[in-house]
Design a protein around this motif. Structure first.
Motif, PDB file in Angstrom:
ATOM      1  N   ARG A   1       0.825  -1.222   0.000  1.00 58.03           N
ATOM      2  CA  ARG A   1       0.000   0.000   0.000  1.00 58.03           C
ATOM      3  C   ARG A   1       0.849   1.258   0.000  1.00 58.03           C
ATOM      4  N   THR A   2       2.039   1.187   0.559  1.00 57.50           N
ATOM      5  CA  THR A   2       2.872   2.390   0.686  1.00 57.50           C
ATOM      6  C   THR A   2       4.076   2.371  -0.252  1.00 57.50           C
ATOM      7  N   LEU A   3       4.282   1.308  -0.977  1.00 55.03           N
ATOM      8  CA  LEU A   3       5.422   1.181  -1.880  1.00 55.03           C
ATOM      9  C   LEU A   3       5.239   2.100  -3.079  1.00 55.03           C
ATOM     10  N   SER A   4       6.347   2.686  -3.560  1.00 58.98           N
ATOM     11  CA  SER A   4       6.306   3.579  -4.720  1.00 58.98           C
ATOM     12  C   SER A   4       7.110   2.985  -5.869  1.00 58.98           C
ATOM     13  N   VAL A   5       6.621   3.207  -7.075  1.00 64.47           N
ATOM     14  CA  VAL A   5       7.314   2.796  -8.289  1.00 64.47           C
ATOM     15  C   VAL A   5       7.411   4.027  -9.181  1.00 64.47           C
ATOM     16  N   LEU A   6       8.637   4.446  -9.469  1.00 66.41           N
ATOM     17  CA  LEU A   6       8.884   5.647 -10.271  1.00 66.41           C
ATOM     18  C   LEU A   6       8.148   6.867  -9.717  1.00 66.41           C
ATOM     19  N   GLY A   7       8.080   6.956  -8.416  1.00 63.95           N
ATOM     20  CA  GLY A   7       7.447   8.093  -7.769  1.00 63.95           C
ATOM     21  C   GLY A   7       5.934   7.999  -7.646  1.00 63.95           C
ATOM     22  N   LEU A   8       5.351   6.930  -8.144  1.00 60.72           N
ATOM     23  CA  LEU A   8       3.900   6.737  -8.050  1.00 60.72           C
ATOM     24  C   LEU A   8       3.609   5.609  -7.068  1.00 60.72           C
ATOM     25  N   PRO A   9       2.537   5.754  -6.290  1.00 62.69           N
ATOM     26  CA  PRO A   9       2.179   4.663  -5.378  1.00 62.69           C
ATOM     27  C   PRO A   9       1.865   3.385  -6.165  1.00 62.69           C
ATOM     28  N   LEU A  10       2.315   2.238  -5.649  1.00 67.15           N
ATOM     29  CA  LEU A  10       2.107   0.949  -6.323  1.00 67.15           C
ATOM     30  C   LEU A  10       0.633   0.661  -6.624  1.00 67.15           C
TER      31      LEU A  10
ATOM     32  N   GLY B   1      -4.009   1.564 -12.422  1.00 63.63           N
ATOM     33  CA  GLY B   1      -4.083   2.488 -13.556  1.00 63.63           C
ATOM     34  C   GLY B   1      -3.367   2.013 -14.803  1.00 63.63           C
ATOM     35  N   ILE B   2      -2.408   1.102 -14.635  1.00 65.32           N
ATOM     36  CA  ILE B   2      -1.618   0.688 -15.794  1.00 65.32           C
ATOM     37  C   ILE B   2      -1.680  -0.822 -16.028  1.00 65.32           C
ATOM     38  N   VAL B   3      -1.481  -1.617 -15.017  1.00 66.11           N
ATOM     39  CA  VAL B   3      -1.359  -3.066 -15.168  1.00 66.11           C
ATOM     40  C   VAL B   3      -2.691  -3.737 -15.505  1.00 66.11           C
ATOM     41  N   VAL B   4      -3.783  -3.176 -15.047  1.00 64.97           N
ATOM     42  CA  VAL B   4      -5.090  -3.796 -15.262  1.00 64.97           C
ATOM     43  C   VAL B   4      -5.433  -3.875 -16.754  1.00 64.97           C
ATOM     44  N   TYR B   5      -5.115  -2.861 -17.522  1.00 60.51           N
ATOM     45  CA  TYR B   5      -5.523  -2.801 -18.923  1.00 60.51           C
ATOM     46  C   TYR B   5      -4.879  -3.884 -19.787  1.00 60.51           C
ATOM     47  N   PRO B   6      -3.587  -4.145 -19.650  1.00 64.09           N
ATOM     48  CA  PRO B   6      -3.035  -5.265 -20.429  1.00 64.09           C
ATOM     49  C   PRO B   6      -3.658  -6.615 -20.049  1.00 64.09           C
ATOM     50  N   VAL B   7      -4.011  -6.788 -18.780  1.00 64.06           N
ATOM     51  CA  VAL B   7      -4.651  -8.040 -18.360  1.00 64.06           C
ATOM     52  C   VAL B   7      -6.001  -8.197 -19.065  1.00 64.06           C
ATOM     53  N   VAL B   8      -6.775  -7.144 -19.107  1.00 67.70           N
ATOM     54  CA  VAL B   8      -8.087  -7.186 -19.773  1.00 67.70           C
ATOM     55  C   VAL B   8      -7.904  -7.403 -21.280  1.00 67.70           C
ATOM     56  N   TYR B   9      -6.914  -6.738 -21.860  1.00 66.41           N
ATOM     57  CA  TYR B   9      -6.641  -6.896 -23.294  1.00 66.41           C
ATOM     58  C   TYR B   9      -6.257  -8.336 -23.625  1.00 66.41           C
ATOM     59  N   VAL B  10      -5.371  -8.921 -22.842  1.00 71.00           N
ATOM     60  CA  VAL B  10      -4.947 -10.303 -23.088  1.00 71.00           C
ATOM     61  C   VAL B  10      -6.132 -11.265 -22.929  1.00 71.00           C
ATOM     62  N   ALA B  11      -6.954 -11.042 -21.925  1.00 68.42           N
ATOM     63  CA  ALA B  11      -8.139 -11.897 -21.735  1.00 68.42           C
ATOM     64  C   ALA B  11      -9.060 -11.803 -22.952  1.00 68.42           C
ATOM     65  N   ALA B  12      -9.242 -10.601 -23.467  1.00 71.31           N
ATOM     66  CA  ALA B  12     -10.096 -10.423 -24.650  1.00 71.31           C
ATOM     67  C   ALA B  12      -9.492 -11.109 -25.873  1.00 71.31           C
ATOM     68  N   ARG B  13      -8.174 -10.987 -26.068  1.00 72.80           N
ATOM     69  CA  ARG B  13      -7.517 -11.632 -27.203  1.00 72.80           C
ATOM     70  C   ARG B  13      -7.628 -13.155 -27.127  1.00 72.80           C
ATOM     71  N   VAL B  14      -7.417 -13.689 -25.928  1.00 72.86           N
ATOM     72  CA  VAL B  14      -7.529 -15.137 -25.731  1.00 72.86           C
ATOM     73  C   VAL B  14      -8.948 -15.592 -26.062  1.00 72.86           C
ATOM     74  N   TYR B  15      -9.930 -14.834 -25.584  1.00 71.74           N
ATOM     75  CA  TYR B  15     -11.321 -15.195 -25.842  1.00 71.74           C
ATOM     76  C   TYR B  15     -11.627 -15.194 -27.342  1.00 71.74           C
ATOM     77  N   VAL B  16     -11.262 -14.124 -28.027  1.00 77.35           N
ATOM     78  CA  VAL B  16     -11.585 -14.005 -29.454  1.00 77.35           C
ATOM     79  C   VAL B  16     -10.887 -15.094 -30.260  1.00 77.35           C
ATOM     80  N   ARG B  17      -9.615 -15.334 -29.991  1.00 72.08           N
ATOM     81  CA  ARG B  17      -8.875 -16.352 -30.736  1.00 72.08           C
ATOM     82  C   ARG B  17      -9.504 -17.735 -30.543  1.00 72.08           C
ATOM     83  N   ASN B  18      -9.825 -18.071 -29.311  1.00 77.11           N
ATOM     84  CA  ASN B  18     -10.407 -19.390 -29.050  1.00 77.11           C
ATOM     85  C   ASN B  18     -11.848 -19.496 -29.555  1.00 77.11           C
ATOM     86  N   ALA B  19     -12.605 -18.405 -29.492  1.00 74.89           N
ATOM     87  CA  ALA B  19     -13.975 -18.427 -30.023  1.00 74.89           C
ATOM     88  C   ALA B  19     -13.951 -18.651 -31.535  1.00 74.89           C
TER      89      ALA B  19
END
Length: 126
Positions: free
Chosen positions: A79-88, A94-112
């Motif tokens: 909760r208090t750790l910082s990465v490049l001056g931004l709180p973890l 704000g950043i890591v969630v979007y690639p996870v959602v994108y990869v999930a969508a790509r996996v879904y579309v490819r397999n569908a």
């Protein structure tokens, strides 16, 4: 050998000799179009495959994204750790969630698309 009283042989042909022939519709497609019991079974199997894929992708996304608040609750230092001056937490949410959602969508579309192609090939052969 024909006698003078016998009728002459006549060759009968279709006036539409150059017409294109009707394409042969595979049996599986016909079963689905006519909504027979076998066609219903084919469609049910396709829908079940798509549902399994959907539930698997949703479960994977929920585990990964649902683990983020759990990480913050179980490891207070995050909760208090910082990465490049931004709180973890900001970086992850704000950043890591979007690639996870994108990869999930790509996996879904490819397999569908794979499921649909396999279904089309299977039904086309029947």
């Amino acid at each position: 050998m024909s006698t003078p009283d016998s009728p002459r042989r006549v060759r009968v042909t279709s006036p539409r000799r150059t017409a294109t022939r009707r394409p042969v519709i595979p049996t599986g497609t016909r079963e689905i179009d006519e909504q027979t019991r076998l066609g219903e079974i084919y469609m049910h199997s396709l829908i079940q495959s798509q549902l399994r894929l959907t539930l698997a992708v949703i479960a994977g996304a929920v585990v990964i994204l649902g683990g983020i608040p759990l990480l913050f609750a179980l490891v207070p230092a995050t909760r208090t750790l910082s990465v490049l001056g931004l709180p973890l937490p900001w970086v992850i949410l704000g950043i890591v969630v979007y690639p996870v959602v994108y990869v999930a969508a790509r996996v879904y579309v490819r397999n569908a698309e794979r499921i649909e192609a396999e279904f089309t090939e299977f039904v086309g052969r029947r």
